[in-house]
Design a protein around this motif. Sequence first.
Motif, PDB file in Angstrom:
ATOM      1  N   ALA A  59       0.855  -1.194   0.000  1.00 33.75           N
ATOM      2  CA  ALA A  59       0.000   0.000   0.000  1.00 33.75           C
ATOM      3  C   ALA A  59       0.886   1.236   0.000  1.00 33.75           C
ATOM      4  O   ALA A  59       1.039   1.933   1.015  1.00 33.75           O
ATOM      5  N   LEU A  60       1.491   1.531  -1.142  1.00 35.88           N
ATOM      6  CA  LEU A  60       2.474   2.613  -1.214  1.00 35.88           C
ATOM      7  C   LEU A  60       1.891   3.970  -0.835  1.00 35.88           C
ATOM      8  O   LEU A  60       2.616   4.847  -0.371  1.00 35.88           O
ATOM      9  N   ASP A  61       0.595   4.142  -1.059  1.00 36.52           N
ATOM     10  CA  ASP A  61      -0.016   5.436  -0.758  1.00 36.52           C
ATOM     11  C   ASP A  61       0.031   5.770   0.729  1.00 36.52           C
ATOM     12  O   ASP A  61      -0.164   6.928   1.111  1.00 36.52           O
ATOM     13  N   THR A  62       0.312   4.784   1.585  1.00 38.07           N
ATOM     14  CA  THR A  62       0.350   5.020   3.034  1.00 38.07           C
ATOM     15  C   THR A  62       1.764   5.216   3.559  1.00 38.07           C
ATOM     16  O   THR A  62       1.956   5.398   4.763  1.00 38.07           O
ATOM     17  N   TRP A  63       2.749   5.175   2.685  1.00 41.49           N
ATOM     18  CA  TRP A  63       4.137   5.189   3.136  1.00 41.49           C
ATOM     19  C   TRP A  63       4.754   6.578   3.214  1.00 41.49           C
ATOM     20  O   TRP A  63       5.922   6.726   3.576  1.00 41.49           O
ATOM     21  N   GLY A  64       4.016   7.585   2.893  1.00 42.29           N
ATOM     22  CA  GLY A  64       4.502   8.950   2.983  1.00 42.29           C
ATOM     23  C   GLY A  64       3.330   9.879   3.201  1.00 42.29           C
ATOM     24  O   GLY A  64       2.183   9.448   3.302  1.00 42.29           O
ATOM     25  N   THR A  65       3.623  11.164   3.269  1.00 40.11           N
ATOM     26  CA  THR A  65       2.579  12.173   3.465  1.00 40.11           C
ATOM     27  C   THR A  65       2.743  13.276   2.431  1.00 40.11           C
ATOM     28  O   THR A  65       3.658  13.246   1.591  1.00 40.11           O
ATOM     29  N   GLU A  66       1.879  14.270   2.497  1.00 38.47           N
ATOM     30  CA  GLU A  66       1.952  15.388   1.569  1.00 38.47           C
ATOM     31  C   GLU A  66       2.981  16.427   1.985  1.00 38.47           C
ATOM     32  O   GLU A  66       3.159  17.444   1.301  1.00 38.47           O
ATOM     33  N   ASP A  67       3.688  16.179   3.087  1.00 42.63           N
ATOM     34  CA  ASP A  67       4.741  17.100   3.508  1.00 42.63           C
ATOM     35  C   ASP A  67       5.883  17.092   2.498  1.00 42.63           C
ATOM     36  O   ASP A  67       6.007  16.181   1.684  1.00 42.63           O
ATOM     37  N   GLU A  68       6.720  18.111   2.569  1.00 44.47           N
ATOM     38  CA  GLU A  68       7.872  18.214   1.675  1.00 44.47           C
ATOM     39  C   GLU A  68       8.756  16.973   1.792  1.00 44.47           C
ATOM     40  O   GLU A  68       8.896  16.377   2.862  1.00 44.47           O
ATOM     41  N   PHE A  69       9.357  16.601   0.666  1.00 42.99           N
ATOM     42  CA  PHE A  69      10.246  15.438   0.642  1.00 42.99           C
ATOM     43  C   PHE A  69      11.369  15.583   1.656  1.00 42.99           C
ATOM     44  O   PHE A  69      11.651  14.653   2.423  1.00 42.99           O
TER      45      PHE A  69
END
Length: 215
Positions: A59-69
Amino acid sequence: MGEADVIPDTPSTELPETAQSTSQNLRITSSMDLPSWIPNHLGVAPLSDMACPDADVLALDTWGTEDEFSAQIGPARTAIMNARDQLNINAARTLAQLYLYFGFGAEALDALRLDPSVLEANGYLANVASILEFGAVNGNNMIGSYTDCKSDIALWAMLSFRQLPQGIMIDTNAVLRALNKLPKNLRSIIAPQLSERFLQYGDQEAAAASMRSIE
């Protein structure tokens, strides 16, 4: 195996009606059902491993957020070494997942290779990293058997083949759902490759739906 890895606000888009598939997909239940497109030389997972994995395994969509890289990658890098300069295995996996979320296959592979045990325990992540870096899985394809699963892994299983094997079964709806859930930057990388795979599969509507996901 794997667990939950600057993105603009990109709410999930609903699949167009033309992206839905009415085909009935089959599961392999015995060696008698094993199709000819899984020869041993492809390195695909053995029959005993072919039951669909947990739905959230890729579930790659859960592995990060919309915050800056940079705001996410800095702390993730720092966390991989503890106070005694020893590798934190879980943090190395999380770092690899974060790189995959942003579409960096080579960097994800580097994170997994920090220790042989990390790479060995996270073969699915290594396969996704290979897809992002090389356009398909090179070597041991652990996910190619899962193209007809009803979860996100179906997307990556389909992409794991540079040329789709003859007679392959694909859950088109699961693949398109997974595509639409990806962050916009990653979807822009994946959608053209997926469209080409769908054309190989003979599904022009799904190929078009893949490209519409980034329009």
